[in-house]
Write a protein that holds these residues in place. Structure first.
Motif, PDB file in Angstrom:
ATOM      1  N   ARG A  30       0.867  -1.183   0.000  1.00  0.00           N
ATOM      2  CA  ARG A  30       0.000   0.000   0.000  1.00  0.00           C
ATOM      3  C   ARG A  30       0.897   1.225   0.000  1.00  0.00           C
ATOM      4  O   ARG A  30       2.087   1.142   0.362  1.00  0.00           O
ATOM      5  CB  ARG A  30      -0.904   0.007   1.235  1.00  0.00           C
ATOM      6  CG  ARG A  30      -1.979  -1.104   1.198  1.00  0.00           C
ATOM      7  CD  ARG A  30      -2.947  -0.970   2.372  1.00  0.00           C
ATOM      8  NE  ARG A  30      -2.217  -0.927   3.618  1.00  0.00           N
ATOM      9  CZ  ARG A  30      -2.421  -0.009   4.569  1.00  0.00           C
ATOM     10  NH1 ARG A  30      -3.342   0.923   4.421  1.00  0.00           N
ATOM     11  NH2 ARG A  30      -1.712  -0.036   5.679  1.00  0.00           N
ATOM     12  N   GLU A  61      -3.721  10.858   0.636  1.00  0.00           N
ATOM     13  CA  GLU A  61      -4.347   9.682   0.019  1.00  0.00           C
ATOM     14  C   GLU A  61      -3.596   8.442   0.491  1.00  0.00           C
ATOM     15  O   GLU A  61      -2.372   8.469   0.641  1.00  0.00           O
ATOM     16  CB  GLU A  61      -4.269   9.792  -1.516  1.00  0.00           C
ATOM     17  CG  GLU A  61      -4.982   8.675  -2.243  1.00  0.00           C
ATOM     18  CD  GLU A  61      -5.311   9.039  -3.707  1.00  0.00           C
ATOM     19  OE1 GLU A  61      -4.901  10.119  -4.164  1.00  0.00           O
ATOM     20  OE2 GLU A  61      -5.974   8.226  -4.372  1.00  0.00           O
ATOM     21  N   ALA A  75      -3.855   4.051  -0.178  1.00  0.00           N
ATOM     22  CA  ALA A  75      -4.574   2.989  -0.894  1.00  0.00           C
ATOM     23  C   ALA A  75      -3.620   1.851  -1.201  1.00  0.00           C
ATOM     24  O   ALA A  75      -2.396   1.983  -1.033  1.00  0.00           O
ATOM     25  CB  ALA A  75      -5.136   3.540  -2.201  1.00  0.00           C
ATOM     26  N   SER A  76      -4.180   0.736  -1.685  1.00  0.00           N
ATOM     27  CA  SER A  76      -3.315  -0.336  -2.176  1.00  0.00           C
ATOM     28  C   SER A  76      -2.532   0.238  -3.353  1.00  0.00           C
ATOM     29  O   SER A  76      -2.990   1.184  -4.008  1.00  0.00           O
ATOM     30  CB  SER A  76      -4.156  -1.522  -2.653  1.00  0.00           C
ATOM     31  OG  SER A  76      -4.809  -1.169  -3.853  1.00  0.00           O
ATOM     32  N   ASP A  88      -4.528   0.395  -6.587  1.00  0.00           N
ATOM     33  CA  ASP A  88      -5.539   1.462  -6.621  1.00  0.00           C
ATOM     34  C   ASP A  88      -4.879   2.829  -6.759  1.00  0.00           C
ATOM     35  O   ASP A  88      -5.347   3.685  -7.509  1.00  0.00           O
ATOM     36  CB  ASP A  88      -6.392   1.438  -5.344  1.00  0.00           C
ATOM     37  CG  ASP A  88      -7.418   0.309  -5.376  1.00  0.00           C
ATOM     38  OD1 ASP A  88      -7.606  -0.276  -6.466  1.00  0.00           O
ATOM     39  OD2 ASP A  88      -8.000   0.010  -4.323  1.00  0.00           O
ATOM     40  N   LEU A  89      -3.801   3.026  -5.999  1.00  0.00           N
ATOM     41  CA  LEU A  89      -3.185   4.353  -6.008  1.00  0.00           C
ATOM     42  C   LEU A  89      -2.561   4.679  -7.369  1.00  0.00           C
ATOM     43  O   LEU A  89      -2.746   5.773  -7.905  1.00  0.00           O
ATOM     44  CB  LEU A  89      -2.132   4.473  -4.910  1.00  0.00           C
ATOM     45  CG  LEU A  89      -1.745   5.932  -4.713  1.00  0.00           C
ATOM     46  CD1 LEU A  89      -2.293   6.489  -3.414  1.00  0.00           C
ATOM     47  CD2 LEU A  89      -0.258   6.145  -4.780  1.00  0.00           C
ATOM     48  N   ASP A 116     -13.066   7.107   3.279  1.00  0.00           N
ATOM     49  CA  ASP A 116     -12.920   5.850   2.530  1.00  0.00           C
ATOM     50  C   ASP A 116     -13.793   5.876   1.282  1.00  0.00           C
ATOM     51  O   ASP A 116     -15.007   6.056   1.370  1.00  0.00           O
ATOM     52  CB  ASP A 116     -13.301   4.679   3.446  1.00  0.00           C
ATOM     53  CG  ASP A 116     -12.714   3.375   2.913  1.00  0.00           C
ATOM     54  OD1 ASP A 116     -12.562   3.249   1.677  1.00  0.00           O
ATOM     55  OD2 ASP A 116     -12.397   2.488   3.732  1.00  0.00           O
ATOM     56  N   GLN A 117     -13.157   5.671   0.142  1.00  0.00           N
ATOM     57  CA  GLN A 117     -13.885   5.652  -1.132  1.00  0.00           C
ATOM     58  C   GLN A 117     -14.204   4.220  -1.561  1.00  0.00           C
ATOM     59  O   GLN A 117     -14.622   3.978  -2.681  1.00  0.00           O
ATOM     60  CB  GLN A 117     -13.051   6.352  -2.220  1.00  0.00           C
ATOM     61  CG  GLN A 117     -12.645   7.763  -1.874  1.00  0.00           C
ATOM     62  CD  GLN A 117     -13.853   8.652  -1.582  1.00  0.00           C
ATOM     63  OE1 GLN A 117     -14.812   8.664  -2.347  1.00  0.00           O
ATOM     64  NE2 GLN A 117     -13.817   9.362  -0.446  1.00  0.00           N
ATOM     65  N   HIS A 144      -9.455   2.610   0.131  1.00  0.00           N
ATOM     66  CA  HIS A 144      -8.842   3.718  -0.626  1.00  0.00           C
ATOM     67  C   HIS A 144      -9.344   5.021  -0.004  1.00  0.00           C
ATOM     68  O   HIS A 144     -10.486   5.418  -0.220  1.00  0.00           O
ATOM     69  CB  HIS A 144      -9.262   3.600  -2.092  1.00  0.00           C
ATOM     70  CG  HIS A 144      -8.509   4.532  -3.012  1.00  0.00           C
ATOM     71  ND1 HIS A 144      -8.323   4.272  -4.339  1.00  0.00           N
ATOM     72  CD2 HIS A 144      -7.880   5.709  -2.792  1.00  0.00           C
ATOM     73  CE1 HIS A 144      -7.629   5.255  -4.896  1.00  0.00           C
ATOM     74  NE2 HIS A 144      -7.359   6.141  -3.967  1.00  0.00           N
ATOM     75  N   ARG A 145      -8.485   5.666   0.798  1.00  0.00           N
ATOM     76  CA  ARG A 145      -8.913   6.854   1.528  1.00  0.00           C
ATOM     77  C   ARG A 145      -8.290   8.119   0.930  1.00  0.00           C
ATOM     78  O   ARG A 145      -7.104   8.131   0.595  1.00  0.00           O
ATOM     79  CB  ARG A 145      -8.522   6.722   3.009  1.00  0.00           C
ATOM     80  CG  ARG A 145      -9.486   5.823   3.780  1.00  0.00           C
ATOM     81  CD  ARG A 145      -9.008   5.565   5.175  1.00  0.00           C
ATOM     82  NE  ARG A 145      -7.955   4.575   5.203  1.00  0.00           N
ATOM     83  CZ  ARG A 145      -7.101   4.423   6.201  1.00  0.00           C
ATOM     84  NH1 ARG A 145      -7.145   5.209   7.234  1.00  0.00           N
ATOM     85  NH2 ARG A 145      -6.196   3.473   6.152  1.00  0.00           N
ATOM     86  N   VAL A 146      -9.111   9.153   0.837  1.00  0.00           N
ATOM     87  CA  VAL A 146      -8.686  10.387   0.173  1.00  0.00           C
ATOM     88  C   VAL A 146      -9.148  11.581   1.008  1.00  0.00           C
ATOM     89  O   VAL A 146     -10.265  11.576   1.518  1.00  0.00           O
ATOM     90  CB  VAL A 146      -9.303  10.488  -1.252  1.00  0.00           C
ATOM     91  CG1 VAL A 146      -8.728  11.680  -2.005  1.00  0.00           C
ATOM     92  CG2 VAL A 146      -9.083   9.209  -2.044  1.00  0.00           C
TER      93      VAL A 146
END
Ligand SMILES: Nc1ncnc2c1ncn2[C@@H]1O[C@H](COP(=O)(O)OP(=O)(O)OP(=O)(O)O)[C@@H](O)[C@H]1O
Ligand code: SF4
Ligand SMILES: [Mg+2]
Length: 336
Positions: free
Chosen positions: A230, A241, A243-244, A247-248, A316-317, A321-323
């Motif tokens: 991640r 941000e 995320a894995s 994803d990122l 968390d999206q 995945h947090r933004v």
């Protein structure tokens, strides 16, 4: 997250703040505060590598140091294996230190020039009572082998080695106390490009062998993509941000992450031809007087009035995945 990583968080960081009081002005007469990290929260799962990226001065090293209690945090908590490190009495913190280690950028300044390699590796074993005295030589030889050197170098001094070999020795020294968690703070930045891949491969091999958990701090996004499960992106003391890595890198959502990633060349010539570089305007703001609201707003192409008024929290999206962006929904629609 890779299959290597399990679901148990080994490190949990909550609202971590580190402010440095400093003197400024021509004669150093005025007091000020550097907001090096300002309310950082994340977790690192057992067996995974969390990459930490961001421009110079954004607080990456301070985060690593505060995690290991090498800097006393201004506020917030760091739990290692469920234990709040800041609350531990000195004796127990010392015992905990063998479980957490750090590898620095500069292998030249990390090793004591007057100690042989064997002595440098034996020292933490004695300090932390890792094994019986009679086993130390055997363990020193094993560690030297683990990092890809010949055990007959044990009687030599640090200046007799190349930069890459010295970094291998620093890694062996970090391993000497049988740690579970290692902060790698730019471990390859000072090395020749030809050596960097070898050290990355070594870090990945020993992670597998000893089931280590890493916080991997680096500027080089290609390296971070290679080694991390991640990735967290920092800007001016805040995480923007997390995320894995798939994803990122596959779907960066934060405008700052998008700008950072747009600077990375693509290996595929067709993709490279169509790559659109986002040029950020202006410099990183001053950590002594960070902008109100979203810290990225003075440089963000999507900023509106609200961005200088409210502080975005990580949200968390989906799938972890947090933004942290107040206008994420509008931006996603605009760029779809
Ligand atoms: N001991 C200190 N005293 C005062 N300010 C400090 C101290 N250590 C770091 N800082 C400041 O804190 C901020 C974050 O620094 P830090 O070293 O964590 O950044 P970084 O992201 O690791 O940068 P780099 O990529 O250049 O290593 C910077 O503004 C820095 O000047
Ligand atoms: S909150 Fe506003 S300034 Fe910050 S990243 Fe989102 S759009 Fe840009
Ligand atoms: Mg640093």
């Amino acid at each position: 997250m890779s299959t290597r990583a399990q679901q148990k968080p080994l490190v949990v960081v909550e609202n971590l703040v580190k402010h440095f009081p400093v003197k400024i002005g021509a004669f150093g007469g005025k007091s000020a505060v550097v907001h090096a990290i300002d309310g950082v929260s994340f977790e690192i799962y057992q067996g995974e590598t969390l990459g930490l990226v961001g421009e110079s001065g954004c607080g990456k090293s301070t985060t690593g140091f505060a995690l290991l209690q090498l800097h006393k945090a201004t506020s917030g908590s760091v739990k290692f294996d469920g234990v709040d490190l800041a609350q531990l009495p000195t004796k127990q913190l010392r015992a905990m230190r063998k479980r957490v280690q750090i590898v620095f950028q500069d292998p030249y300044s990390t090793l004591n020039p007057r100690m042989t390699i064997g002595e440098a590796l034996a020292e933490p074993m004695r300090v932390h009572k890792i094994c019986e005295e009679k086993e130390i030589q055997h363990r020193v030889a094993q560690l030297i082998r683990d990092v890809g050197l010949n055990p007959n170098v044990a009687n030599r001094y640090p200046h007799e080695f190349s930069g890459g070999q010295r970094q291998r020795i620093c890694i062996a020294r970090a391993l000497a106390s049988n740690p579970e968690f290692i902060v790698c703070d730019e471990p390859i930045s000072a090395l020749d490009v030809s050596i960097q891949a070898q050290i990355i491969n070594l870090l990945m091999d020993i992670q597998e062998k000893y089931n280590l958990t890493y916080l991997f701090i680096a500027h080089d996004l290609a390296v971070v993509r290679h080694i991390s499960d991640r990735v967290a992106v920092m800007y001016l003391g805040k995480i923007m941000e997390i995320a894995s890595k798939d994803d990122l890198f596959g779907h960066p959502m934060h405008p700052y992450t998008q700008a950072l990633l747009s600077a990375v060349p693509e290996a595929d010539p067709d993709l490279e031809r169509s790559r659109q570089r986002i040029i950020l305007q202006g410099d990183v703001s001053n950590a002594i007087d960070p902008p109100a609201g979203c810290r990225f707003h003075p440089r963000c192409a999507y900023a509106t009035e609200i961005c200088s008024q409210s502080i975005p929290e990580l949200s968390d999206q989906g799938g972890g995945h947090r933004v942290a962006c107040l206008r994420l929904a509008e931006i996603e629609k605009e760029t779809a």
